[in-house]
Write an enzyme that holds these catalytic residues in place. Structure first.
Site, short mmCIF file in Angstrom:
data_model
loop_
_atom_site.label_atom_id
_atom_site.label_comp_id
_atom_site.label_asym_id
_atom_site.label_seq_id
_atom_site.Cartn_x
_atom_site.Cartn_y
_atom_site.Cartn_z
N GLU A 250 0.81 -1.22 0.00
CA GLU A 250 0.00 0.00 0.00
C GLU A 250 0.85 1.27 0.00
O GLU A 250 0.53 2.23 -0.71
CB GLU A 250 -0.97 0.02 1.20
CG GLU A 250 -2.21 -0.85 1.02
CD GLU A 250 -1.98 -2.33 1.30
OE1 GLU A 250 -0.86 -2.70 1.73
OE2 GLU A 250 -2.92 -3.13 1.13
N HIS B 70 -11.26 -3.88 9.46
CA HIS B 70 -11.86 -3.79 8.12
C HIS B 70 -13.15 -2.99 8.15
O HIS B 70 -13.98 -3.15 7.24
CB HIS B 70 -12.18 -5.18 7.57
CG HIS B 70 -11.01 -6.00 7.15
ND1 HIS B 70 -10.15 -6.57 8.04
CD2 HIS B 70 -10.56 -6.36 5.91
CE1 HIS B 70 -9.23 -7.27 7.38
NE2 HIS B 70 -9.46 -7.15 6.09
C1 LIG Z 1 -2.65 -4.54 4.25
C2 LIG Z 1 -3.66 -5.38 3.61
N1 LIG Z 1 -3.87 -5.27 2.29
C3 LIG Z 1 -4.79 -6.03 1.67
C4 LIG Z 1 -5.55 -6.92 2.38
C5 LIG Z 1 -6.64 -7.76 1.69
N2 LIG Z 1 -6.19 -9.14 1.64
C6 LIG Z 1 -6.58 -10.05 2.56
S1 LIG Z 1 -5.84 -11.51 2.35
C7 LIG Z 1 -5.02 -10.97 1.00
C8 LIG Z 1 -4.11 -11.88 0.26
C9 LIG Z 1 -3.02 -12.34 1.14
O1 LIG Z 1 -2.23 -13.22 0.45
P1 LIG Z 1 -1.22 -14.14 1.22
O2 LIG Z 1 -0.39 -13.31 2.14
O3 LIG Z 1 -0.48 -14.91 0.21
O4 LIG Z 1 -2.12 -15.05 2.14
P2 LIG Z 1 -3.15 -16.18 1.68
O5 LIG Z 1 -4.49 -15.50 1.59
O6 LIG Z 1 -2.71 -16.74 0.40
O7 LIG Z 1 -3.13 -17.18 2.78
C10 LIG Z 1 -5.32 -9.65 0.73
C11 LIG Z 1 -4.77 -8.86 -0.39
C12 LIG Z 1 -5.32 -7.01 3.76
N3 LIG Z 1 -6.04 -7.81 4.54
N4 LIG Z 1 -4.37 -6.24 4.33
#
Ligand SMILES: Cc1ncc(C[n+]2csc(CCOP(=O)(O)OP(=O)(O)O)c2C)c(N)n1
Ligand SMILES: Cc1ncc(C[n+]2csc(CCOP(=O)(O)OP(=O)(O)O)c2C)c(N)n1
Ligand SMILES: [Mg+2]
Ligand SMILES: [Mg+2]
Lengths: 343, 343, 343, 343
Positions: free
Chosen positions: D80, D149
């Site tokens: 971000e 959120h």
């Molecule tokens: C700072 C932030 N940006 C965006 C999000 C929205 N978001 C939730 S899970 C996710 C993907 C996370 O990917 P990863 O770290 O690979 O974890 P996975 O879901 O694959 O277990 C996103 C973009 C968030 N929760 N926090």
């Protein structure tokens, strides 16, 4: 202490992005006398700024670039006017090297209305949009994202300009620097990060705050990386010339580590540097970038010692005029407080 | 950028324990309390950029390294988000970290940590975790450090439930409130006016504690209540002085924004019937808004006229002194506002 | 697709920190039947959660861990109760593996008063302080700083616990992750970052957002790094056992990349995954971690097929009871809204 | 975490150009405007996590990839701070980026970029640079997404000079204000109530533009003015409905917090003599404080009684529905407040 120039060949596996519409001629190698002129201008400007500070002729503080001149001048010698730079809290050198007017800079440092920022920015926020200077920055690594954006707009608008981002070694511990390196490589944007490693961040030696080798960080992201002796302006200019050519041709982002040193304190108010030795300072001063270039030019017969002395006088005169103009300048009217908040 | 000539926080040795108040600067008073709390509770640690050997950019942690060693006070890399996160985790697992943010503006790099994590951790976990930490935030304008080193951001934090926000104005309050902050089991943002570190005043000896949420009448009066925060308390006192014999001004200092002593503020206004709020933060959507709204709500029937706000301008903080002065609430502004009230 | 286990020997040059006061016995290798039991518990819990969601028995959303069980179970098999973990938005598996009570978890998922967080946190914020679970986290990389802090407190308080930080591959693009890796190595803190690389962050394939090899990032900071097949719980347990022993002995931080896959959508409301193929999902399901372990245990004669079936029934019964308890649980009283804001 | 079942922003094709208003959801209206502005101005680009192929977590950018291709709309890594910085630099050099922040809570990771950089760049450079960018911030509680959120953070940004802050409540306002935001030469924070994407209403055809800083009377009335923001406008309207025949309620929607239509709000209160402020943000130090303070200041002599605030509780946003409802201002709360006013 200043490392040898080393090119990172492993990095060349990065895929090339499509080349920009206009393919510019390769940069002509810069006139060394011009490099000397610029370095002298910066040196005198910085020495003068300290005196301006001590005499109470400016508000606030400034961070002196003395010692690091070869970096800014070498780097900017490879740039066009429309190429952009983002700078740091230690920005005077970058901005002068990019072609800014020392008079308007001194006016800004002194907080005068005709300064670059109408007296609202001061030393830490000087910008010169006409010369592609997107601003010094008071936040460590504050300009890194902005520089990525300038690279993005160049790409999207089909302009073959290059975005150069100056940072200090301390900024290599800011998270945003990594985020930006990742995106620059991901999208193969025309960004060059120039990291001026002067071995200290404020009063902290780099080895006390940063683990591993600094340049391994961009390398881990497949960002081709070059390290250069920052006291040798010709070496910097050559390294940067190559990088700019590659980047302008669509080769994607590059990282340049410039090994350099600041002579003065972290800022103009620092009287004694408890955190480093006189010996260390003397060692670096012995490889003074201005002196090194002068020696070479005299030895090569390009300049006579008299001509060198003339260049010194010229720089002194230019900065003296800037100082006079600064002192003569008017401060803004109070009504200007509320201008420039919104466009 | 770090500060100009360092205020001599540790110029005298630690305050001797006597029955009499001792005169200390705010910087010294904070240094005394850090020393005493670190001595009394070995879980208290100090972290931040250049806090250890250098003693902090404003000398508030001077001498603590010698006394407590590098496991209790140590320098961090320029990684505000990371080290603030570290402090949160350390606080949740047995330490009491005190962060020096150097400039409160840099807390903006750690906003996710402070607001999404530290503030909410206890609530989100149904009370399982506590986060006893202090973030010391050198704050405010007046030193010509420009827009990124001069902001008054206390109001941002006061908005977020789970955080406490302290805005001391005198050495005694600074000392007593810092003690309370370090012992508090919650995350506390502790604002220190950077131009006021040298302000002197008596500090009660021994275990002097000032509770949160208790406003202090800094000067009693009958005609108008001035609610002032941090260094604006002194602006208000000077205005009261200037109006001596003309208008009887009561100056009330909330000392903490969160918790806020609503009843204490309202009680004064109910007596005087008039209120001026003086806060350095920007006027619109700033802390002054809450103070004015609260008073207007709780003392409505006693108010002879609207609550006035004398606040920082709705502009970024300008660099040059003439504009910076115009940005800041002045004694004249407060005097004029009080004089301009209807009788 | 799931990479072979590979140990990074180059990384062993990291200097060892002083060993902790109590040197624990090396971890005994975990009972594979217990590993199976835990994986089954998680699988059934996650399948049940989807049904709970679809039937409208819970507020909000949850992120299913199904497919990744070997990671949490293998990792936590090497941990003691006093070792801490920080978890992610996809946290159920980590938390169950660390020993949390499925009843109180289901109560929390359903927003009931007797849930871990009194219904205030929900799926994304479950914590169990007693089992060293410092919280799931709704912010990607939100737990990384906290984990570093838990490692710091272990070190400073002379406790030989280890801090484990679960993150997803997506968190490798958050700046704070780099800041934390740097500090962990700098101060040689007992931190293990477990990066669960499931190839996607939300709807984005990793290759579209992250350049270079993921594990090169910790390597660039001299953080010893191991990659392991995340569908093989015994491999994960063994790798983690070694890392924990090294870290507990004072060897400094480690990085474990677990190559895994989530079967379900990004969250329970995702019906169809446009961004990946059915083939890819099927390929990973063919190496289901539970099935793999069952096969091995049956082949080795440790378990009969009947005993395996009994374990399935047992897990189903445990989760069914949790669901019943969850459904029977009461929601909080409205007055509880304002509790737990401050300690 | 991303959203539950996606509101069908693009369920119908783009709105046909007709002379009559068309009925659109807020999500569709935003999608329409993005499409139209991207078509009209090729410097407009959309970035954010999963905005391209996935169409955004709330489907607001659905279909834009097909129409404009990956150079105009593309997914970012979970970075971000970095991608917000990129947008700032791009905006200063020729593009008009529109960021999808997914959840406004994540803007806290980019706070340095937004507040220290974007907001101040123009001022610090004396007007040399402009930052025409929009940050779309899905905002607010009501979906059981818990404390990280669900926040309402508009007030934080409204505090910082240089930023503009938009809080639309209807499809027509959302459309008209987004158009203005994209065309505005300043950084604009655009708040979208995440539970309101599906709200339907007429949207004027063609180049429908709503200017900033002009409050809108959503329902005229005589006895009391309710100033309500974003989705609270609908709560206020329902309360007005419920009080029909008993109290004549005027509902005024400021539509933008910065600039704020002080005169428009005060004019209404001067007519009715009573005022209730309804805002979802936390009550203390929230946007409601400024609205209440401003009205009390500019309509003091007309006020029959204190301005009341009906706001979000001073707690983090709780997960479970019963508490979340208690957290949020309700129709009943507004009705009770109005009924509780003295006559
Ligand atoms: C700072 C932030 N940006 C965006 C999000 C929205 N978001 C939730 S899970 C996710 C993907 C996370 O990917 P990863 O770290 O690979 O974890 P996975 O879901 O694959 O277990 C996103 C973009 C968030 N929760 N926090
Ligand atoms: C985010 C942030 N943190 C801290 C500071 C205070 N500060 C100003 S310069 C500096 C050191 C920067 O070191 P480096 O990047 O190596 O640049 P140098 O001063 O050596 O040129 C620090 C810590 C700052 N300006 N911004
Ligand atoms: Mg440096
Ligand atoms: Mg992932």
């Amino acid at each position: 202490m200043s490392g040898p120039e080393s090119t990172d060949t492993a990095a060349s596996e990065v895929t090339a992005a499509p080349t920009s519409p206009t393919s510019p001629a390769p940069p002509t190698s810069p006139d060394p006398v011009e490099l000397l002129r610029k370095m002298l201008l910066i040196r005198v400007f910085e020495e003068t700024t300290i005196d301006v500070y001590r005499k109470g002729q400016m508000p606030g503080l400034a961070h002196s670039y003395a010692g690091q001149e070869a970096s800014a001048v070498g780097v900017c010698s490879a740039l066009r006017d429309d190429d952009t730079i983002t700078s740091t809290h230690r920005g005077h050198g970058h901005i002068l090297a990019k072609g800014a007017d020392p008079v308007r800079m001194m006016l800004e440092v002194m907080g005068k209305r005709d300064g670059y920022c109408r007296g609202k920015g001061g030393s830490m926020h000087i910008a010169d949009a006409g010369k592609g200077v997107l601003g010094a920055n008071g936040v460590v690594a504050g300009g890194v994202g902005i520089a990525l954006g300038a690279a993005l707009s160049a790409d999207r608008l089909g302009q073959d300009r290059v975005s150069v981002c100056f940072i200090g070694d301390g900024a290599m511990n800011q998270g945003v620097t990594f985020e930006v390196m990742n995106m620059a490589v991901l999208w193969q944007l025309p960004l060059i990060i120039v990291c001026e490693n002067n071995l200290y961040g404020q009063y902290s030696p780099l080895r006390d705050t940063l683990v591993g080798e600094l340049a391994d960080r961009p390398r881990a992201m497949g960002m081709p990386t070059v390290q250069v002796d920052g006291m040798d302006v010709l070496a910097v200019a050559e390294a940067m010339g190559d990088l700019v050519a590659e980047v302008r041709a669509g080769g994607g982002p590059r990282f340049l580590e410039v090994r350099t040193y600041r002579y003065g304190g972290h800022h103009v108010a620092e009287v004694k540097s408890d955190y480093r030795t006189e010996d260390e300072i003397a060692e670096w001063r012995a490889r003074d970038p201005i002196h090194l270039l002068e020696q070479r030019l005299v030895e090569a017969g390009t300049l006579t010692p008299e001509q060198v002395a003339e260049l010194h006088d010229e720089a002194a005169a230019v900065v003296a005029r800037a100082r006079e103009a600064g002192l003569a300048g008017e401060v803004p009217d109070v009504a200007e407080l509320t201008e420039d908040v919104y466009a | 950028m770090s500060a100009s000539p360092k205020p001599a926080a540790a110029e005298a040795a630690a305050a001797p324990v006597t029955a009499e108040p001792v005169v200390r600067t705010i910087g010294q008073a904070l240094n005394d309390v850090l020393r005493a709390e670190m001595a009394a509770d070995e879980t208290v640690i100090c972290i931040g950029e250049n806090v250890a050997a250098a003693g902090g950019s404003f000398a508030v942690t001077k001498g603590l390294l010698d006394e407590f060693g590098p496991r209790r006070i140590f320098d961090t890399p320029i990684s505000e988000a990371g080290f603030t996160g570290m402090a949160i985790g350390a606080a949740a697992t047995g330490l009491r970290p005190v962060i020096d943010m150097m400039f409160s503006d840099f807390a903006l790099l750690a906003m996710d940590q402070i607001m999404n994590q530290a503030a909410h951790l206890r609530y989100m976990t149904g009370g399982q975790l506590a986060v006893p930490m202090v973030i010391r935030c050198p704050s405010g304008a007046g030193a010509a450090y420009a827009a990124q080193h001069s902001q008054s951001l206390a109001g941002l934090f006061a908005y977020i439930p789970g955080l406490k926000v302290v805005v001391p104005s005198t050495p005694a309050d600074a000392a007593g409130l810092l003690r309370t902050a370090i012992r508090d089991p919650n995350p506390v943002l502790f604002f220190e006016q950077k131009t006021d570190y040298g302000r002197r005043g008596p500090v009660p000896p021994g275990d002097h504690v000032v509770p949160f949420g208790v406003a202090d009448v800094k000067r009693p009066g009958d005609d108008v209540t001035v609610i002032a925060t941090s260094s604006m308390v002194h602006v208000a006192l000077a205005a009261a002085e200037a109006l001596e014999g003309e208008v009887s001004v009561e100056v009330v200092d909330p000392r903490t924004l969160k918790p806020l002593d609503v009843e204490g503020l309202a009680a004064s206004v109910r007596r005087t019937g008039r209120c001026v709020v003086v806060d350095e933060g920007h006027r619109t959507f700033g802390p002054g808004a809450e103070l004015a709204a609260t008073v207007a709500e709780h003392a409505f029937d006693w108010l002879e006229e609207p609550v006035r706000r004398v606040c920082g301008a709705d502009t970024p903080v300008p660099f040059t002194t003439v504009l910076e002065r115009a940005f800041l609430p002045s004694v004249d502004d407060v005097v004029a506002t009080i004089r301009g009230m209807r009788r």
